[in-house]
Every structure is written in C-alpha cells, then in structure tokens.
Scaffold this motif. Structure first.
Motif, mmCIF file in Angstrom:
data_model
loop_
_atom_site.group_PDB
_atom_site.id
_atom_site.type_symbol
_atom_site.label_atom_id
_atom_site.label_comp_id
_atom_site.label_asym_id
_atom_site.label_seq_id
_atom_site.Cartn_x
_atom_site.Cartn_y
_atom_site.Cartn_z
ATOM 1 N N GLN A 117 0.859 -1.180 0.000
ATOM 2 C CA GLN A 117 0.000 0.000 0.000
ATOM 3 C C GLN A 117 0.900 1.237 0.000
ATOM 4 O O GLN A 117 1.434 1.636 1.041
ATOM 5 C CB GLN A 117 -0.917 0.009 1.224
ATOM 6 C CG GLN A 117 -1.912 -1.144 1.255
ATOM 7 C CD GLN A 117 -2.798 -1.107 2.489
ATOM 8 O OE1 GLN A 117 -2.636 -0.243 3.361
ATOM 9 N NE2 GLN A 117 -3.737 -2.038 2.560
ATOM 10 N N PRO A 118 1.099 1.853 -1.191
ATOM 11 C CA PRO A 118 2.045 2.967 -1.243
ATOM 12 C C PRO A 118 1.439 4.259 -0.695
ATOM 13 O O PRO A 118 0.228 4.481 -0.766
ATOM 14 C CB PRO A 118 2.332 3.092 -2.738
ATOM 15 C CG PRO A 118 1.095 2.605 -3.403
ATOM 16 C CD PRO A 118 0.550 1.521 -2.512
ATOM 17 N N GLY A 119 2.297 5.118 -0.124
ATOM 18 C CA GLY A 119 1.911 6.449 0.311
ATOM 19 C C GLY A 119 2.718 7.481 -0.456
ATOM 20 O O GLY A 119 3.176 7.239 -1.574
ATOM 21 N N THR A 120 2.898 8.640 0.134
ATOM 22 C CA THR A 120 3.691 9.684 -0.531
ATOM 23 C C THR A 120 5.182 9.456 -0.337
ATOM 24 O O THR A 120 5.956 9.430 -1.297
ATOM 25 C CB THR A 120 3.285 11.060 0.014
ATOM 26 O OG1 THR A 120 3.413 11.062 1.450
ATOM 27 C CG2 THR A 120 1.867 11.394 -0.389
ATOM 28 N N THR A 121 5.627 9.303 0.924
ATOM 29 C CA THR A 121 7.043 9.072 1.230
ATOM 30 C C THR A 121 7.256 7.778 2.006
ATOM 31 O O THR A 121 8.340 7.573 2.579
ATOM 32 C CB THR A 121 7.605 10.247 2.051
ATOM 33 O OG1 THR A 121 6.840 10.387 3.257
ATOM 34 C CG2 THR A 121 7.572 11.528 1.240
ATOM 35 N N VAL A 155 17.386 3.485 1.166
ATOM 36 C CA VAL A 155 16.108 3.303 1.862
ATOM 37 C C VAL A 155 16.324 2.604 3.192
ATOM 38 O O VAL A 155 15.672 2.900 4.201
ATOM 39 C CB VAL A 155 15.131 2.522 0.964
ATOM 40 C CG1 VAL A 155 13.843 2.228 1.712
ATOM 41 C CG2 VAL A 155 14.866 3.282 -0.313
ATOM 42 N N GLY A 156 17.248 1.673 3.234
ATOM 43 C CA GLY A 156 17.499 0.940 4.472
ATOM 44 C C GLY A 156 16.665 -0.324 4.549
ATOM 45 O O GLY A 156 15.921 -0.697 3.613
ATOM 46 N N THR A 157 16.758 -1.015 5.652
ATOM 47 C CA THR A 157 16.081 -2.293 5.878
ATOM 48 C C THR A 157 15.313 -2.228 7.186
ATOM 49 O O THR A 157 15.818 -1.733 8.198
ATOM 50 C CB THR A 157 17.087 -3.452 5.915
ATOM 51 O OG1 THR A 157 17.814 -3.485 4.692
ATOM 52 C CG2 THR A 157 16.373 -4.770 6.120
ATOM 53 N N VAL A 158 14.103 -2.734 7.173
ATOM 54 C CA VAL A 158 13.267 -2.831 8.366
ATOM 55 C C VAL A 158 13.254 -4.291 8.801
ATOM 56 O O VAL A 158 12.925 -5.184 8.010
ATOM 57 C CB VAL A 158 11.837 -2.326 8.084
ATOM 58 C CG1 VAL A 158 10.961 -2.529 9.315
ATOM 59 C CG2 VAL A 158 11.872 -0.858 7.686
ATOM 60 N N VAL A 159 13.615 -4.547 10.066
ATOM 61 C CA VAL A 159 13.678 -5.903 10.599
ATOM 62 C C VAL A 159 12.402 -6.172 11.391
ATOM 63 O O VAL A 159 11.995 -5.367 12.234
ATOM 64 C CB VAL A 159 14.922 -6.085 11.495
ATOM 65 C CG1 VAL A 159 14.936 -7.497 12.086
ATOM 66 C CG2 VAL A 159 16.195 -5.834 10.699
ATOM 67 N N THR A 172 6.312 -1.036 7.742
ATOM 68 C CA THR A 172 6.240 0.237 7.037
ATOM 69 C C THR A 172 7.653 0.709 6.718
ATOM 70 O O THR A 172 8.526 0.757 7.611
ATOM 71 C CB THR A 172 5.517 1.289 7.888
ATOM 72 O OG1 THR A 172 4.208 0.826 8.187
ATOM 73 C CG2 THR A 172 5.437 2.615 7.146
ATOM 74 N N LEU A 173 7.861 1.048 5.439
ATOM 75 C CA LEU A 173 9.171 1.519 5.006
ATOM 76 C C LEU A 173 9.111 3.035 4.816
ATOM 77 O O LEU A 173 8.359 3.521 3.961
ATOM 78 C CB LEU A 173 9.592 0.854 3.692
ATOM 79 C CG LEU A 173 10.156 -0.567 3.818
ATOM 80 C CD1 LEU A 173 9.017 -1.571 3.906
ATOM 81 C CD2 LEU A 173 11.051 -0.899 2.634
ATOM 82 N N PRO A 174 9.897 3.816 5.581
ATOM 83 C CA PRO A 174 9.920 5.264 5.415
ATOM 84 C C PRO A 174 11.016 5.701 4.437
ATOM 85 O O PRO A 174 11.655 4.866 3.797
ATOM 86 C CB PRO A 174 10.229 5.753 6.838
ATOM 87 C CG PRO A 174 11.094 4.672 7.406
ATOM 88 C CD PRO A 174 10.623 3.372 6.769
ATOM 89 N N LYS A 175 11.212 7.025 4.355
ATOM 90 C CA LYS A 175 12.280 7.647 3.565
ATOM 91 C C LYS A 175 12.171 7.311 2.078
ATOM 92 O O LYS A 175 13.190 7.127 1.393
ATOM 93 C CB LYS A 175 13.657 7.256 4.089
ATOM 94 C CG LYS A 175 13.908 7.640 5.541
ATOM 95 C CD LYS A 175 15.296 7.201 5.964
ATOM 96 C CE LYS A 175 15.574 7.561 7.427
ATOM 97 N NZ LYS A 175 16.929 7.147 7.858
ATOM 98 N N LEU A 176 10.961 7.220 1.547
ATOM 99 C CA LEU A 176 10.781 6.986 0.112
ATOM 100 C C LEU A 176 10.576 8.313 -0.596
ATOM 101 O O LEU A 176 10.133 9.305 -0.006
ATOM 102 C CB LEU A 176 9.572 6.065 -0.126
ATOM 103 C CG LEU A 176 9.622 4.685 0.533
ATOM 104 C CD1 LEU A 176 8.357 3.911 0.205
ATOM 105 C CD2 LEU A 176 10.863 3.918 0.116
#
Length: 212
Positions: A117-121, A155-159, A172-176
């Motif tokens: 589910q994409p957002g803005t960032t 972007v980095g990695t979420v564990v 949720t992945l931030p910094k996009l």
C-alpha cells in the motif's frame, strides 16, 4: 353374215379400264400392309406401329389425414438432484490462519507475491508468516527503479521479528521519494540446519509500485 368390228379410238381408254386402274393401287397397298404386319409364321413383328385412341387418366379425390399428436403431455419435468447431474458442493469459506496452525519452515525455492500500500514518502507491506523452528527474522527493503546520475538515497532495511507464527505480518518503510517507482521485497533469515550461522533469501517480492 357380217362381223362387226370394234373400232378403237386412239388415245381414249374405255370406262371399265378406269375403274380397274383406280382400284389397283388400293389393292396393292392393302396387301403390302397385311404382309408387313405379320412375320413368317403369321405373328406380329416388333416393327409394327400400333396407333390407339385417346389415353385417359383416372384421378380419385382423397381425404386429408390429421398429423399424429405427441404422446407426452408437454409439461417439462423439474430437474432434481437425482436427474443425472452431479450436485455442486456448497461453497465453504477458507479458514483464516490462527496461532494453532501447523508450523512450516520458509521455502527458498519460490518467491511469493507481496502486498503493498504505497503512500507519498512511505509504503506499508503485508505478507504471511509460516513460522518455523529455525526462523530468526524477516528483513524488508525497497529497491528504487528510477535511478539517476549521482549518489542514490538509501532506503534501508526494516527488521521484523516473527512474534506471531502462522499469521500475517506488516511493516512500514519510510524515507521513500514521492512519485518514484519501487520494488519491495521480504527476506527470511533462518539458522542453518548443518553448521553455524544463518542463511537469508527472498521469499516475498512485489511488482513495480509508484509512490504518490
């Protein structure tokens, strides 16, 4: 005694001879027809022509007969379960995964589809956790598909730790970047069955998704 001599006038035929001359062709033609109509043994030959009178065609007026009627009453039978068709089984909803399901180890021989589910960032991803005795964690990341010249933003990695086996996990992945295409993936980290250390491989991946 005087003998009377008949005097013949030249070029004049006596009246009796006229009758003989007229009757002679009729007699000859009659004989020819009589002989031609019979064979040598008196029977009629195949070449004889027989002429008859007018031919009559006798026509008798008939009567119309009614068409046969069907023996059935015309009422169609109502189909039932015993009419030869196999009844379809009732639709049963698929059971939702619970914590009591049988655990399984992640399979690295295939990559399943990942929900995004994409957002803005940022973007939210969702996948199913099969659990497993050797499962350590999941690592979620995003790969930028709109690469440009210069330094790329990491972007980095979420564990995510598998706290609820046999259930869905989210991250949720931030910094996009806005209006940018990404491919999201989830790697499973497991302990090795032989030897020390861990092994990681991709088990979920999405198609190209654009942020808003």
């Amino acid at each position: 005694m005087k003998v009377r001599e008949s005097v013949r006038t030249p070029g004049r035929t006596p009246p009796g001879r006229w009758l003989v001359l007229l009757a002679l062709p009729l007699l000859l033609s009659g004989c020819a027809m009589f002989t031609a109509s019979k064979g040598g043994n008196g029977a009629a030959s195949d070449d004889s022509v027989v002429t008859g009178g007018d031919q009559w065609l006798i026509v008798s007026k008939g009567s119309a007969t009614p068409s046969p009627k069907p023996s059935s009453s015309g009422v169609r039978p109502t189909p039932t379960a015993t009419s030869g068709f196999i009844p379809l089984p009732p639709a049963t909803p698929r059971p939702k995964p619970t914590a009591t399901c049988a655990r399984d180890t992640p399979h690295f021989d295939k990559i399943n589809a990942l929900e995004v589910q994409p957002g803005t960032t940022s973007a939210k991803v969702r996948w199913y956790n099969v659990g497993g005795y050797n499962l350590v964690e999941y690592r979620v990341t995003a790969i930028n598909q709109d690469l440009g010249v210069g330094r790329q933003i990491a972007v980095g990695t979420v564990v995510v730790k598998p706290a609820n086996p046999c259930g869905y996990l989210t991250a949720t992945l931030p910094k996009l970047l806005r209006k940018t295409s990404y491919v999201f993936s989830v790697d499973a980290v497991v302990t090795r069955r032989s030897g020390d250390g861990t092994h990681a491989a991709t088990v979920f991946r999405s198609s190209v998704v654009d942020t808003k």
